[in-house]
Motif scaffolding. Sequence first.
Motif: not given
Ligand SMILES: Cc1ncc(COP(=O)(O)O)c(C=O)c1O
Length: 457
Positions: A115-116, A220, A256-257, A431
């Motif tokens: 996600g990041t 997002d 991956h979620k 977190y």
């Molecule tokens: C809304 C949202 N955006 C982005 C992310 C970031 O994802 P990652 O931890 O896979 O980098 C998360 C992680 O929980 C999230 O909840």
Amino acid sequence: MGLYPYADKYPVTRCFPQLGRPREEILAEIVEMAQLEDSPYHEGKISGSIYSGDEEHYEFLNEVFGHYSHANVIQRDMYPSATRFEGEIIAMAADMLHGDAVPGGTVCGVLTSGGTESLMNPLLVYREWGRERGITAPNLVMPVTAHPGLIKGAHYFGIEVRHAAVTDQFVADMDSVRSLVDENTVALAGSAGSYPHGLVDPIDQLSDLALERGINLHVDGCLGGFILAWGNDLGYDVPVFDFRLPGVTSISADTHKYGFGLKGSSVLLYRSPELRRRQYFIVPDWPGGAYTSPGMSGSRSGGIIAAAWASMVSLGREGYLAIAGDIFRTAAEIRDAIRSFPELRVLGEPWFNVAFTTTDDSGLDIFLVNDFMASRRWRLNGLQKPSAVHFCVTRPNTQPGVVDLFRSDLADAVEHAKANRGTRARSGAMYAGGMTTEQVESGVAWWLDATQALPPA
Ligand SMILES: Cc1ncc(COP(=O)(O)O)c(C=O)c1O
């Protein structure tokens, strides 16, 4: 467990071992640690983090992964299958998020490591987009609830973050968003759903504003994309947040979620290749040969991509809908269970990730409630501004009996908070890093400088 994990149980490796250890011995350690660490999720008491939890599904994905774990997809000619997997993952995600609504069918994407990275890449694209228009001090406007991955991306790429307020329903306050946009705004961002409260920002209004100002809008959907997308088909009134809205220029959704893939993959979709091209990085005249890469990573494992693809094609729409149905239903039951306590308050109207706190009238500390839940092995996530916790419902939480257990433990937790008014809670709004202030202070769950945590020899 002491300061350095497992130092009391296994040999600590302090320097490069001269001789290798027997594989069986290593595997025995691995199995022991993994089984111990996974045990709470099998009970269905973990919020978020483990999204599928179906052991047969994981076994299948691990087998798929094994066939390509060593494959480096930067060498495109060696592993054309990876190009197939990536293309098809993007096509499926674009289909799920209504890419067909975009005239010319131009929606395209890339696969990232998570996600990041899926939040950072579009920020680079929008900064470059702004530079082409003479914007040298770009800013991004987003609600305070948007994920810190966006703040990180903005930090890396020299973009100012302007934080908009949220309403009493914890979604972007459009008056606040509008007031922060100026001629240097390159993009807006909103969540579907947000990490803290699982809620969907008014993406339709953000889309209108983006169109009005001629700027970009990133949605997002890292957390919510692969679950909220099924909401309408299941009869839930989830608002439109995808490419059907003409102002949406990019969407992230994590395989991956709720895509139920292995950890290390996410989909980033753009409205057009014209936007995406700005994230490609090419060095044509490098002595090592013309270098091309689609994003931040260099070498990438084919195994992760193959596993994400295998997850999607093995479950199909029907499979995702069935699991999503269980998750939506369980989340509603969790929400109603919380609402049955006059001392507790649910934040907003959640579908899958239920945030709650104590009422002002009760005067109770939500983290004392959480402390008690943790003592019964529940792992909820602590939030702040306001202090709250959330229960992000995943497949393991949908097992029979979990909601009933949650309700009865919550009753005891409320009583615990009443009996311990005024005492300092062990848990807090954390977190990453750990669950309790104690864990973080002692360094057990901390990672910033793991090598310094090595115990004395
Ligand atoms: C809304 C949202 N955006 C982005 C992310 C970031 O994802 P990652 O931890 O896979 O980098 C998360 C992680 O929980 C999230 O909840």
